[in-house]
Design an enzyme around this catalytic site. Structure first.
Site, PDB file in Angstrom:
ATOM      1  N   ARG A   1      -9.798   1.220   8.386  1.00 27.84           N
ATOM      2  CA  ARG A   1      -9.605  -0.228   8.513  1.00 27.84           C
ATOM      3  C   ARG A   1     -10.557  -0.887   9.508  1.00 27.84           C
ATOM      4  O   ARG A   1     -10.319  -2.009   9.941  1.00 27.84           O
ATOM      5  CB  ARG A   1      -8.159  -0.615   8.757  1.00 27.84           C
ATOM      6  CG  ARG A   1      -7.413  -0.040   9.860  1.00 27.84           C
ATOM      7  CD  ARG A   1      -6.008  -0.632   9.897  1.00 27.84           C
ATOM      8  NE  ARG A   1      -5.037   0.259   9.317  1.00 27.84           N
ATOM      9  CZ  ARG A   1      -3.815  -0.107   8.962  1.00 27.84           C
ATOM     10  NH1 ARG A   1      -3.412  -1.343   9.111  1.00 27.84           N
ATOM     11  NH2 ARG A   1      -2.983   0.756   8.469  1.00 27.84           N
TER      12      ARG A   1
ATOM     13  N   ARG B   1      10.899  -1.363  11.377  1.00 25.48           N
ATOM     14  CA  ARG B   1       9.735  -0.932  12.149  1.00 25.48           C
ATOM     15  C   ARG B   1       9.522  -1.782  13.399  1.00 25.48           C
ATOM     16  O   ARG B   1       9.722  -2.989  13.370  1.00 25.48           O
ATOM     17  CB  ARG B   1       8.479  -0.981  11.259  1.00 25.48           C
ATOM     18  CG  ARG B   1       8.292   0.303  10.469  1.00 25.48           C
ATOM     19  CD  ARG B   1       7.226   0.216   9.422  1.00 25.48           C
ATOM     20  NE  ARG B   1       5.978  -0.417   9.854  1.00 25.48           N
ATOM     21  CZ  ARG B   1       4.891  -0.489   9.093  1.00 25.48           C
ATOM     22  NH1 ARG B   1       4.894   0.039   7.874  1.00 25.48           N
ATOM     23  NH2 ARG B   1       3.811  -1.089   9.529  1.00 25.48           N
TER      24      ARG B   1
ATOM     25  N   ARG C   1      -1.077  -8.601  13.313  1.00 29.37           N
ATOM     26  CA  ARG C   1      -1.618  -7.648  12.341  1.00 29.37           C
ATOM     27  C   ARG C   1      -2.441  -8.369  11.282  1.00 29.37           C
ATOM     28  O   ARG C   1      -3.472  -7.860  10.837  1.00 29.37           O
ATOM     29  CB  ARG C   1      -0.482  -6.852  11.687  1.00 29.37           C
ATOM     30  CG  ARG C   1       0.055  -5.770  12.605  1.00 29.37           C
ATOM     31  CD  ARG C   1       1.483  -5.409  12.304  1.00 29.37           C
ATOM     32  NE  ARG C   1       1.669  -4.801  11.001  1.00 29.37           N
ATOM     33  CZ  ARG C   1       2.839  -4.738  10.376  1.00 29.37           C
ATOM     34  NH1 ARG C   1       3.925  -5.255  10.934  1.00 29.37           N
ATOM     35  NH2 ARG C   1       2.930  -4.157   9.207  1.00 29.37           N
TER      36      ARG C   1
ATOM     37  N   ARG D   1      11.871  -5.549   5.344  1.00 33.66           N
ATOM     38  CA  ARG D   1      11.582  -4.136   5.050  1.00 33.66           C
ATOM     39  C   ARG D   1      12.462  -3.222   5.911  1.00 33.66           C
ATOM     40  O   ARG D   1      12.712  -3.496   7.076  1.00 33.66           O
ATOM     41  CB  ARG D   1      10.109  -3.828   5.351  1.00 33.66           C
ATOM     42  CG  ARG D   1       9.832  -2.326   5.327  1.00 33.66           C
ATOM     43  CD  ARG D   1       8.387  -1.953   5.365  1.00 33.66           C
ATOM     44  NE  ARG D   1       7.618  -2.673   6.354  1.00 33.66           N
ATOM     45  CZ  ARG D   1       6.293  -2.764   6.328  1.00 33.66           C
ATOM     46  NH1 ARG D   1       5.619  -2.189   5.359  1.00 33.66           N
ATOM     47  NH2 ARG D   1       5.666  -3.427   7.261  1.00 33.66           N
TER      48      ARG D   1
ATOM     49  N   LYS E   1       0.833  -1.214   0.000  1.00 35.93           N
ATOM     50  CA  LYS E   1       0.000   0.000   0.000  1.00 35.93           C
ATOM     51  C   LYS E   1       0.868   1.264   0.000  1.00 35.93           C
ATOM     52  O   LYS E   1       0.653   2.172  -0.792  1.00 35.93           O
ATOM     53  CB  LYS E   1      -0.908   0.041   1.247  1.00 35.93           C
ATOM     54  CG  LYS E   1      -1.827  -1.150   1.398  1.00 35.93           C
ATOM     55  CD  LYS E   1      -2.718  -1.014   2.626  1.00 35.93           C
ATOM     56  CE  LYS E   1      -1.990  -1.052   3.964  1.00 35.93           C
ATOM     57  NZ  LYS E   1      -1.312  -2.333   4.254  1.00 35.93           N
TER      58      LYS E   1
HETATM   59  P1  AP5 Z   1       4.846  -1.628   1.889  1.00 39.09           P
HETATM   60  O1  AP5 Z   1       4.571  -0.768   0.727  1.00 39.09           O
HETATM   61  O2  AP5 Z   1       5.571  -1.051   3.039  1.00 39.09           O
HETATM   62  O3  AP5 Z   1       3.493  -2.371   2.360  1.00 39.09           O
HETATM   63  P2  AP5 Z   1       2.218  -1.814   3.140  1.00 39.09           P
HETATM   64  O4  AP5 Z   1       1.025  -2.435   2.529  1.00 39.09           O
HETATM   65  O5  AP5 Z   1       2.274  -0.334   3.223  1.00 39.09           O
HETATM   66  O6  AP5 Z   1       2.463  -2.502   4.541  1.00 39.09           O
HETATM   67  P3  AP5 Z   1       2.336  -1.923   6.003  1.00 39.09           P
HETATM   68  O7  AP5 Z   1       3.063  -2.864   6.894  1.00 39.09           O
HETATM   69  O8  AP5 Z   1       2.737  -0.481   6.046  1.00 39.09           O
HETATM   70  O9  AP5 Z   1       0.817  -2.050   6.261  1.00 39.09           O
HETATM   71  P4  AP5 Z   1       0.123  -2.008   7.624  1.00 39.09           P
HETATM   72  O10 AP5 Z   1      -1.282  -1.803   7.243  1.00 39.09           O
HETATM   73  O11 AP5 Z   1       0.402  -3.160   8.479  1.00 39.09           O
HETATM   74  O12 AP5 Z   1       0.862  -0.793   8.362  1.00 39.09           O
HETATM   75  P5  AP5 Z   1       0.523   0.754   8.549  1.00 39.09           P
HETATM   76  O13 AP5 Z   1       1.771   1.499   8.555  1.00 39.09           O
HETATM   77  O14 AP5 Z   1      -0.550   1.168   7.640  1.00 39.09           O
HETATM   78  O15 AP5 Z   1       5.655  -2.919   1.350  1.00 39.09           O
HETATM   79  C1  AP5 Z   1       6.119  -3.908   2.244  1.00 39.09           C
HETATM   80  C2  AP5 Z   1       7.540  -4.338   1.856  1.00 39.09           C
HETATM   81  O16 AP5 Z   1       7.495  -5.058   0.630  1.00 39.09           O
HETATM   82  C3  AP5 Z   1       8.519  -3.189   1.608  1.00 39.09           C
HETATM   83  O17 AP5 Z   1       9.795  -3.569   2.036  1.00 39.09           O
HETATM   84  C4  AP5 Z   1       8.482  -2.984   0.092  1.00 39.09           C
HETATM   85  O18 AP5 Z   1       9.711  -2.477  -0.408  1.00 39.09           O
HETATM   86  C5  AP5 Z   1       8.242  -4.400  -0.404  1.00 39.09           C
HETATM   87  N1  AP5 Z   1       7.393  -4.483  -1.604  1.00 39.09           N
HETATM   88  C6  AP5 Z   1       6.259  -3.765  -1.873  1.00 39.09           C
HETATM   89  N2  AP5 Z   1       5.722  -4.147  -3.040  1.00 39.09           N
HETATM   90  C7  AP5 Z   1       6.519  -5.139  -3.530  1.00 39.09           C
HETATM   91  C8  AP5 Z   1       6.474  -5.968  -4.712  1.00 39.09           C
HETATM   92  N3  AP5 Z   1       5.493  -5.846  -5.633  1.00 39.09           N
HETATM   93  N4  AP5 Z   1       7.438  -6.893  -4.882  1.00 39.09           N
HETATM   94  C9  AP5 Z   1       8.446  -7.037  -3.931  1.00 39.09           C
HETATM   95  N5  AP5 Z   1       8.540  -6.288  -2.814  1.00 39.09           N
HETATM   96  C10 AP5 Z   1       7.581  -5.365  -2.608  1.00 39.09           C
HETATM   97  O19 AP5 Z   1      -0.057   0.735  10.025  1.00 39.09           O
HETATM   98  C11 AP5 Z   1       0.784   0.389  11.097  1.00 39.09           C
HETATM   99  C12 AP5 Z   1      -0.005   0.332  12.379  1.00 39.09           C
HETATM  100  O20 AP5 Z   1      -0.536   1.638  12.678  1.00 39.09           O
HETATM  101  C13 AP5 Z   1      -1.230  -0.589  12.384  1.00 39.09           C
HETATM  102  O21 AP5 Z   1      -0.900  -1.932  12.646  1.00 39.09           O
HETATM  103  C14 AP5 Z   1      -2.055   0.055  13.508  1.00 39.09           C
HETATM  104  O22 AP5 Z   1      -1.515  -0.272  14.766  1.00 39.09           O
HETATM  105  C15 AP5 Z   1      -1.811   1.530  13.274  1.00 39.09           C
HETATM  106  N6  AP5 Z   1      -2.814   2.057  12.345  1.00 39.09           N
HETATM  107  C16 AP5 Z   1      -2.587   2.533  11.082  1.00 39.09           C
HETATM  108  N7  AP5 Z   1      -3.737   2.896  10.495  1.00 39.09           N
HETATM  109  C17 AP5 Z   1      -4.727   2.640  11.406  1.00 39.09           C
HETATM  110  C18 AP5 Z   1      -6.123   2.760  11.374  1.00 39.09           C
HETATM  111  N8  AP5 Z   1      -6.759   3.226  10.268  1.00 39.09           N
HETATM  112  N9  AP5 Z   1      -6.825   2.397  12.468  1.00 39.09           N
HETATM  113  C19 AP5 Z   1      -6.217   1.945  13.572  1.00 39.09           C
HETATM  114  N10 AP5 Z   1      -4.876   1.771  13.659  1.00 39.09           N
HETATM  115  C20 AP5 Z   1      -4.137   2.120  12.589  1.00 39.09           C
HETATM  116 MG    MG Z   2       2.486   1.066   4.745  1.00 42.67          MG
END
Ligand code: AP5
Ligand code: MG
Ligand code: ZN
Length: 216
Positions: free
Chosen positions: A88, A160, A171, A127, A13
């Site tokens: 979410r 992270r 998660r 990552r 994402k």
């Molecule tokens: P990346 O692009 O970083 O993936 P992502 O989908 O953004 O993964 P996240 O871990 O950020 O999602 P998340 O929802 O768990 O975390 P968030 O920060 O939103 O890609 C992942 C890796 O793969 C990278 O190394 C990248 O280089 C590689 N990659 C990408 N595409 C690739 C491909 N096609 N081929 C090969 N490699 C690839 O949220 C974190 C925390 O914050 C949550 O757990 C929660 O505690 C809190 N939070 C955030 N939003 C909310 C909400 N709305 N409500 C409540 N709590 C929230």
């Molecule tokens: Mg992300």
């Protein structure tokens, strides 16, 4: 263009949103990144949120809705934005609908990036993220030119707090339980588009562009 990028943790994402933001010049709103920035800047809200984040749990709907509301009140998100990782929960989706309705607008598309659990674990294990600008790397698939240093801004790369095996497992459970039901919510509204996330980064992006070009 008002779009939402959805998908399980590690689906891509953030990486895809960054590319859309750069290509179409529209702001990306990542609640996860906002919490991480607040934590890295020693802000109270970030320190509070990290207690939930590091264990893989969700931050409360109240806090999360409020930071998005404040962000959407800024001028630059009036016409276009990409939401990454928000909403979410169903309660958040309803809150977002209300926020947009107040401005007389709605989402144009919800793009869901699909991926298997095996792929997700590998993506998160290796990552690395820039402490200063949030740019995302992968030790195998997208390594930085210089180890431990951000290509974009020269900042320090770190792993992270929530990319531990236990936290990733949690998660994924929460995603299945609380976030996946949102796919139904948006399917019923007719705004959901599925993209296969288990391809190269560029091919995933190409599929997203196909959806976006079709909207305009
Ligand atoms: P990346 O692009 O970083 O993936 P992502 O989908 O953004 O993964 P996240 O871990 O950020 O999602 P998340 O929802 O768990 O975390 P968030 O920060 O939103 O890609 C992942 C890796 O793969 C990278 O190394 C990248 O280089 C590689 N990659 C990408 N595409 C690739 C491909 N096609 N081929 C090969 N490699 C690839 O949220 C974190 C925390 O914050 C949550 O757990 C929660 O505690 C809190 N939070 C955030 N939003 C909310 C909400 N709305 N409500 C409540 N709590 C929230
Ligand atoms: Mg992300
Ligand atoms: Zn950087």
């Amino acid at each position: 263009m008002k779009i939402l990028v959805m998908g399980p943790p590690g689906a891509g994402k953030g990486s895809q949103s960054a590319k859309i933001m750069e290509h179409y010049d529209i702001p990306s709103i990542s609640t996860g990144q906002m919490f991480r920035d607040a934590y890295n800047n020693n802000e109270k809200i970030g320190i509070e949120a990290m207690k939930y984040i590091e264990n893989g749990n969700l931050v409360s709907d109240e806090i999360t809705n409020e930071i998005v509301r404040l962000r959407l009140n800024k001028e630059d998100t009036l016409d276009s934005f990409i939401l990454d990782g928000y909403p979410r929960t169903v309660a958040q989706a309803e809150a977002l609908d209300d926020m947009l309705e107040e401005r007389g607008t709605k989402l144009d598309a919800v793009i869901n990036i699909l991926s298997s659990h095996d792929v997700l674990f590998e993506r998160m294990e290796k990552r690395r993220v820039c402490k200063d600008c949030g740019a995302t790397y992968h030790l195998k698939f997208k390594p930085p030119v210089k180890e431990g240093v951000c290509d974009v801004c020269g900042g320090e790369l770190y792993q992270r707090q929530d990319d531990t095996f236990e936290s990733v497992k949690r998660r994924l459970e929460i995603y299945e339980d609380k976030t996946k039901p949102l796919l139904d919510y948006y399917e019923k509204k007719g705004t959901l588009y599925q993209v296969n996330g288990m391809q190269s980064f560029d091919n995933v992006y190409k599929d997203i562009v196909l959806v976006l070009e079709d909207l305009s």
